[in-house]
Design an enzyme around this catalytic site. Structure first.
Site, PDB file in Angstrom:
ATOM      1  N   ALA A  33       0.834  -1.207   0.000  1.00 48.49           N
ATOM      2  CA  ALA A  33       0.000   0.000   0.000  1.00 48.49           C
ATOM      3  C   ALA A  33       0.860   1.245   0.000  1.00 48.49           C
ATOM      4  O   ALA A  33       2.063   1.187   0.231  1.00 48.49           O
ATOM      5  CB  ALA A  33      -0.914   0.010   1.225  1.00 48.49           C
ATOM      6  N   ASN A  34       0.234   2.386  -0.299  1.00 47.94           N
ATOM      7  CA  ASN A  34       0.873   3.689  -0.149  1.00 47.94           C
ATOM      8  C   ASN A  34       0.447   4.292   1.193  1.00 47.94           C
ATOM      9  O   ASN A  34      -0.593   3.931   1.729  1.00 47.94           O
ATOM     10  CB  ASN A  34       0.373   4.633  -1.240  1.00 47.94           C
ATOM     11  CG  ASN A  34       1.113   4.461  -2.540  1.00 47.94           C
ATOM     12  OD1 ASN A  34       1.453   3.354  -2.917  1.00 47.94           O
ATOM     13  ND2 ASN A  34       1.354   5.561  -3.212  1.00 47.94           N
ATOM     14  N   ARG A  35       1.211   5.255   1.670  1.00 44.35           N
ATOM     15  CA  ARG A  35       0.787   6.033   2.822  1.00 44.35           C
ATOM     16  C   ARG A  35      -0.275   7.018   2.369  1.00 44.35           C
ATOM     17  O   ARG A  35      -0.021   7.826   1.476  1.00 44.35           O
ATOM     18  CB  ARG A  35       1.946   6.857   3.369  1.00 44.35           C
ATOM     19  CG  ARG A  35       2.942   6.071   4.138  1.00 44.35           C
ATOM     20  CD  ARG A  35       3.902   7.037   4.818  1.00 44.35           C
ATOM     21  NE  ARG A  35       5.152   6.365   5.132  1.00 44.35           N
ATOM     22  CZ  ARG A  35       5.314   5.547   6.167  1.00 44.35           C
ATOM     23  NH1 ARG A  35       4.322   5.319   7.006  1.00 44.35           N
ATOM     24  NH2 ARG A  35       6.470   4.953   6.370  1.00 44.35           N
TER      25      ARG A  35
END
Ligand code: CTP
Ligand code: CA
Length: 230
Positions: A33-35
């Site tokens: 995932a991305n932040r």
């Protein structure tokens, strides 16, 4: 008042907003995932609804509540987010605030990968679809106004101008998400943001303000742009 066009400048308009990260499965219990907290995208959806628009918010996994008065579609992966965005068309304007994972695991495990026997897993990645670019280059079906985001850690304006050209969008909202952005605690996950609105006409640099204030300012600009004859 509710019927006052100055308080509801997006009355009669439809908007699509993407927000939050995407989760790309590695196996049933793990993901890439991305932040992203989703705070800025959700604030834009809420501000647009408050301005009278019919808003579809396509949200990746976030801990935020659904904004009131907004149709929310919850998705996990980039591919699901693209399908939901295409299903929400046609719209007058689309704002792509999501932090989409650029890559996914080529073949996600159907079962939980176990330590041991096979050694350390080597993940083969493949590129995800670019949701913004796909929608911005559609014919027919392109929204009249397409707004992207560019979260950068260096060369903020140069990267934003490059993205504007590369993705076929009308505006890029660029922000500096580096640790030395000048915003205490940082932009990611925080409540304040420092953005530059990059268009083919030039750059507007807005003061550091709350993500809610950024959302209201962006919605005002969108309303002004949609008011002009096409
Ligand atoms: N975006 C998207 N789908 C993707 C990747 C990005 O819709 N698969 C959108 C984001 O929501 C954002 C804009 O594209 O509005 C820019 O995202 P960004 O990650 O900054 O751009 P990339 O083209 O992925 O470039 P890079 O990450 O290499 O800087
Ligand atoms: Ca990216």
């Amino acid at each position: 008042a509710a019927g006052d066009p100055t308080s509801r400048p997006l009355a009669g308009k439809t908007l699509l907003v993407t927000s939050g990260p995407t989760h790309e499965p590695i196996d049933p219990v793990r993901y890439i995932a991305n932040r992203s907290s989703g705070k800025q995208g959700h604030a834009i959806a809420a501000a647009a609804a408050a301005a009278g628009a019919a808003v579809t918010l396509i949200s990746g996994p976030v801990t935020l509540a659904d904004p009131p008065g907004v149709t929310v579609v919850h998705v996990e992966s980039a591919r699901d987010m693209l399908a939901a965005a295409e299903a929400a068309l046609p719209v007058d304007a689309a704002v792509f605030a999501a932090a989409v994972a650029d890559w996914r695991v080529a073949t996600a495990g159907a079962q939980k990968i176990k330590k041991g026997a096979a050694g350390t897993p080597q993940l083969a990645l493949v590129e995800n679809p670019d949701i913004l670019k796909t929608i911005a280059t559609r014919t027919p079906g392109r929204p009249r106004l397409v707004v992207g985001f560019a979260a950068e850690t260096e060369n903020v304006l140069a990267n934003a101008r490059d993205k504007l050209a590369r993705k076929g969008c009308d505006w890029i909202v660029a922000n500096d998400v580096s640790a030395d952005s000048g915003i205490a605690g940082g932009v990611m996950g925080g409540d304040r943001n420092s953005v530059h609105l990059v268009t083919t006409d030039g750059v507007d640099s807005w003061p550091v303000q709350s993500k809610d204030a950024v959302a209201r300012a962006l919605v005002a600009r969108i309303a002004a742009a949609l008011k002009d004859p096409a």
